[in-house]
Design a protein around this motif. Structure first.
Motif, PDB file in Angstrom:
ATOM      1  N   ASN A  68       0.753  -1.255   0.131  1.00 11.38           N
ATOM      2  CA  ASN A  68       0.152   0.092  -0.134  1.00 11.38           C
ATOM      3  C   ASN A  68       0.814   1.118  -0.066  1.00 11.38           C
ATOM      4  OD1 ASN A  68      -2.642  -1.145   0.046  1.00 11.38           O
ATOM      5  ND2 ASN A  68      -2.088  -1.851   2.377  1.00 11.38           N
ATOM      6  N   VAL A  69       2.100   1.243  -0.738  1.00  9.75           N
ATOM      7  CA  VAL A  69       2.737   2.313  -0.961  1.00  9.75           C
ATOM      8  C   VAL A  69       1.767   3.617  -1.362  1.00  9.75           C
ATOM      9  CG1 VAL A  69       4.836   1.247  -1.303  1.00  9.75           C
ATOM     10  CG2 VAL A  69       3.750   2.110  -3.273  1.00  9.75           C
ATOM     11  N   GLU A  70       2.295   4.989  -1.191  1.00  6.13           N
ATOM     12  CA  GLU A  70       1.576   5.855  -1.410  1.00  6.13           C
ATOM     13  C   GLU A  70       2.138   6.503  -2.685  1.00  6.13           C
ATOM     14  OE1 GLU A  70       4.106   9.444   1.274  1.00  6.13           O
ATOM     15  OE2 GLU A  70       2.162   8.439   2.124  1.00  6.13           O
ATOM     16  N   LEU A  71       3.250   6.274  -3.068  1.00  4.77           N
ATOM     17  CA  LEU A  71       3.679   6.626  -4.462  1.00  4.77           C
ATOM     18  C   LEU A  71       4.896   6.054  -4.845  1.00  4.77           C
ATOM     19  CD1 LEU A  71       3.998   9.093  -6.549  1.00  4.77           C
ATOM     20  CD2 LEU A  71       5.658  10.035  -5.241  1.00  4.77           C
ATOM     21  N   LEU A  72       4.952   5.708  -6.103  1.00  3.74           N
ATOM     22  CA  LEU A  72       6.087   4.999  -6.692  1.00  3.74           C
ATOM     23  C   LEU A  72       6.657   5.803  -7.878  1.00  3.74           C
ATOM     24  CD1 LEU A  72       6.279   1.047  -7.565  1.00  3.74           C
ATOM     25  CD2 LEU A  72       7.169   2.804  -9.392  1.00  3.74           C
ATOM     26  N   ALA A  73       7.827   6.045  -8.088  1.00  2.00           N
ATOM     27  CA  ALA A  73       8.385   6.684  -9.004  1.00  2.00           C
ATOM     28  C   ALA A  73       9.271   5.776  -9.795  1.00  2.00           C
ATOM     29  CB  ALA A  73       9.377   8.074  -8.571  1.00  2.00           C
ATOM     30  N   TYR A  74       8.993   5.773 -11.323  1.00  2.00           N
ATOM     31  CA  TYR A  74       9.704   4.879 -12.193  1.00  2.00           C
ATOM     32  C   TYR A  74      10.482   5.652 -13.239  1.00  2.00           C
ATOM     33  CZ  TYR A  74      10.215   1.496 -15.847  1.00  2.00           C
ATOM     34  OH  TYR A  74      10.748   0.802 -16.902  1.00  2.00           O
ATOM     35  N   THR A  75      11.600   4.905 -13.236  1.00  2.00           N
ATOM     36  CA  THR A  75      12.649   5.597 -14.200  1.00  2.00           C
ATOM     37  C   THR A  75      12.269   4.941 -15.499  1.00  2.00           C
ATOM     38  OG1 THR A  75      14.678   4.168 -13.818  1.00  2.00           O
ATOM     39  CG2 THR A  75      14.352   6.176 -12.299  1.00  2.00           C
ATOM     40  N   SER A  76      11.596   5.612 -16.497  1.00  2.00           N
ATOM     41  CA  SER A  76      11.328   5.148 -17.767  1.00  2.00           C
ATOM     42  C   SER A  76      12.261   5.749 -18.832  1.00  2.00           C
ATOM     43  CB  SER A  76      10.000   5.613 -17.993  1.00  2.00           C
ATOM     44  OG  SER A  76       9.354   4.794 -19.106  1.00  2.00           O
ATOM     45  N   ILE A  77      11.919   5.835 -20.044  1.00  2.00           N
ATOM     46  CA  ILE A  77      12.760   6.272 -21.059  1.00  2.00           C
ATOM     47  C   ILE A  77      12.019   7.472 -21.813  1.00  2.00           C
ATOM     48  CG2 ILE A  77      11.801   4.942 -23.051  1.00  2.00           C
ATOM     49  CD1 ILE A  77      14.758   4.499 -23.756  1.00  2.00           C
ATOM     50  N   LEU A  78      12.874   8.586 -22.273  1.00  2.00           N
ATOM     51  CA  LEU A  78      12.282   9.598 -22.968  1.00  2.00           C
ATOM     52  C   LEU A  78      11.184   9.647 -23.916  1.00  2.00           C
ATOM     53  CD1 LEU A  78      12.832  12.635 -22.831  1.00  2.00           C
ATOM     54  CD2 LEU A  78      14.511  12.325 -24.912  1.00  2.00           C
ATOM     55  N   HIS A  79      10.143  10.146 -23.758  1.00  2.00           N
ATOM     56  CA  HIS A  79       8.855   9.925 -24.709  1.00  2.00           C
ATOM     57  C   HIS A  79       8.600   8.578 -24.889  1.00  2.00           C
ATOM     58  CE1 HIS A  79       9.520  14.160 -25.529  1.00  2.00           C
ATOM     59  NE2 HIS A  79      10.564  13.975 -25.953  1.00  2.00           N
ATOM     60  N   ALA A  80       8.653   7.806 -23.830  1.00  2.00           N
ATOM     61  CA  ALA A  80       8.157   6.256 -23.959  1.00  2.00           C
ATOM     62  C   ALA A  80       6.911   5.898 -24.711  1.00  2.00           C
ATOM     63  CB  ALA A  80       8.058   5.693 -22.472  1.00  2.00           C
ATOM     64  N   ASP A  81       5.822   6.697 -24.723  1.00  2.00           N
ATOM     65  CA  ASP A  81       4.582   6.295 -25.329  1.00  2.00           C
ATOM     66  C   ASP A  81       5.021   6.471 -26.836  1.00  2.00           C
ATOM     67  OD1 ASP A  81       5.144   9.316 -25.052  1.00  2.00           O
ATOM     68  OD2 ASP A  81       3.039   9.762 -25.090  1.00  2.00           O
ATOM     69  N   THR A  82       5.897   7.349 -27.520  1.00  2.00           N
ATOM     70  CA  THR A  82       6.050   7.284 -28.775  1.00  2.00           C
ATOM     71  C   THR A  82       7.210   6.972 -29.545  1.00  2.00           C
ATOM     72  OG1 THR A  82       6.770   9.636 -28.919  1.00  2.00           O
ATOM     73  CG2 THR A  82       4.424   9.354 -29.019  1.00  2.00           C
ATOM     74  N   SER A  83       8.134   6.428 -28.443  1.00  2.00           N
ATOM     75  CA  SER A  83       9.701   6.401 -29.106  1.00  2.00           C
ATOM     76  C   SER A  83       9.723   5.249 -29.858  1.00  2.00           C
ATOM     77  CB  SER A  83      10.426   6.141 -27.709  1.00  2.00           C
ATOM     78  OG  SER A  83      11.991   5.832 -28.190  1.00  2.00           O
ATOM     79  N   PRO A  84      10.618   5.196 -30.948  1.00  2.00           N
ATOM     80  CA  PRO A  84      10.796   4.007 -31.823  1.00  2.00           C
ATOM     81  C   PRO A  84      11.985   3.203 -31.373  1.00  2.00           C
ATOM     82  CG  PRO A  84      11.887   6.095 -32.643  1.00  2.00           C
ATOM     83  CD  PRO A  84      11.200   6.496 -31.641  1.00  2.00           C
ATOM     84  N   LEU A  85      12.574   3.675 -30.428  1.00  2.00           N
ATOM     85  CA  LEU A  85      13.650   2.747 -29.830  1.00  2.00           C
ATOM     86  C   LEU A  85      13.035   1.178 -29.288  1.00  2.00           C
ATOM     87  CD1 LEU A  85      15.170   5.425 -29.887  1.00  2.00           C
ATOM     88  CD2 LEU A  85      16.230   4.764 -27.801  1.00  2.00           C
ATOM     89  N   ALA A  86      13.889   0.214 -29.703  1.00  3.85           N
ATOM     90  CA  ALA A  86      13.644  -0.983 -29.065  1.00  3.85           C
ATOM     91  C   ALA A  86      13.411  -0.950 -27.552  1.00  3.85           C
ATOM     92  CB  ALA A  86      14.558  -2.256 -29.581  1.00  3.85           C
ATOM     93  N   LEU A  87      14.496  -0.287 -27.145  1.00  4.20           N
ATOM     94  CA  LEU A  87      14.666  -0.192 -25.680  1.00  4.20           C
ATOM     95  C   LEU A  87      13.238   0.339 -25.011  1.00  4.20           C
ATOM     96  CD1 LEU A  87      18.096   1.240 -24.878  1.00  4.20           C
ATOM     97  CD2 LEU A  87      17.280  -0.773 -24.149  1.00  4.20           C
ATOM     98  N   ALA A  88      12.239   1.123 -25.630  1.00  7.87           N
ATOM     99  CA  ALA A  88      11.274   1.689 -25.014  1.00  7.87           C
ATOM    100  C   ALA A  88      10.277   0.637 -24.966  1.00  7.87           C
ATOM    101  CB  ALA A  88      10.598   2.779 -26.233  1.00  7.87           C
ATOM    102  N   GLU A  89      10.144  -0.460 -25.414  1.00  9.36           N
ATOM    103  CA  GLU A  89       8.918  -1.479 -25.443  1.00  9.36           C
ATOM    104  C   GLU A  89       8.820  -1.901 -24.004  1.00  9.36           C
ATOM    105  OE1 GLU A  89       9.711  -4.562 -28.073  1.00  9.36           O
ATOM    106  OE2 GLU A  89      10.069  -3.319 -29.714  1.00  9.36           O
TER     107      GLU A  89
END
Length: 283
Positions: A96-117
């Motif tokens: 029941n944590v109150e906040l989780l911060a995740y280190t994602s990748i730049l523009h993850a939702d639109t990135s063409p990088l394979a790393l973004a998947e």
């Protein structure tokens, strides 16, 4: 209590240090690490060290005891990350944590990088979980290139397949400061931060910086993606990882690693570290 995963990793330990510098007491920070023997320097500071493995749900559940906030530093094991991150998310939900911060990748939702998947998969898992979360979409680390600066000087060349693509890089320390500010602040749930360096550069410009700082001739040699991947394999990189790096360069050519929003410098309250400074440190 604030838990940081991968707390002995290159980014994780900097995040712990930045949280400490912000004034949070050491006993209120949990360093979740695969091997506690590698975290004695954190324990000596008073940080709570707990064993936790991305692949071991039970260890993650134990590590989350009493924790209210979590910084999920993305796993380095490409290809296994989505499942590993799901384990952390499940443990955070159970706690029941109150906040989780995740280190994602730049523009993850639109990135063409394979790393973004896998980052997209993790962001989707967070949304589905109902865990209050904030996305720290980190751009490229300056160290991704500067760690090879001395080799570039030795061979007189920077290799890649990015063409004239621009990289808006920042140092791991810059991104760590951002993570520390977000995880210690209120009202962060639901926010998405596109984080990148203030000053973008092409690899031609990067090579010119290395040349000027080293006093040696260094030029950028642009290669087809497949050929660049072969070069990376020839210097010892695993084939799968070499292909991902070459794919990232191709993505950069399409603008995937460029961002001029200055969100990172605004968040941390100072300019991001110029690539020239990082090159000087590396050399």
């Amino acid at each position: 209590m604030i838990l940081v995963t991968g707390a002995t990793g290159q980014l994780g330990q900097l995040i712990v240090a930045s949280i400490l510098a912000s004034g949070v007491k050491a006993e209120n920070i949990v360093a979740a690490v695969r091997n506690p023997e590698k975290a004695t320097h954190l324990a000596d500071l008073g940080v709570v060290v707990r064993q936790a493995d991305y692949t071991d749900p039970a260890s993650l559940t134990s590590a989350m005891a009493g924790v209210k906030r979590v910084v999920l530093v993305s796993s380095s094991e490409v290809g296994q990350r989505a499942a590993q991150h799901q384990n952390v998310i499940d443990a955070a939900k159970e706690a029941n944590v109150e906040l989780l911060a995740y280190t994602s990748i730049l523009h993850a939702d639109t990135s063409p990088l394979a790393l973004a998947e896998e980052h997209r998969a993790t962001e989707a898992a967070l949304k589905a979980s109902g865990v209050p979360h904030v996305l720290l979409r980190n751009g490229w680390y300056s160290e991704n290139y500067t760690m090879g600066a001395s080799m570039a000087v030795e061979h007189g060349a920077v290799l890649g397949s990015a063409g004239d693509g621009q990289y808006s890089t920042a140092t791991r320390a810059d991104y760590a400061d951002a993570a520390a500010i977000v995880i210690t602040s209120e009202g962060q749930a639901g926010k998405v931060y596109e984080l990148a360096g203030d000053q973008a550069f092409t690899l031609t410009e990067y090579a010119a910086h290395v040349a000027k700082i080293s006093g040696k001739e260094v030029v950028y040699q642009d290669l087809p993606e497949a050929e660049y991947a072969k070069v990376l394999v020839s210097v010892g990189l695993p084939e799968g990882f070499a292909k991902i790096l070459a794919d990232s360069d191709t993505g950069a050519a399409k603008g995937a690693l460029f961002d001029d929003s200055h969100t990172l410098s605004t968040l941390i309250g100072r300019p991001t570290t110029p690539i020239q400074d990082s090159i000087k440190v590396a050399l």
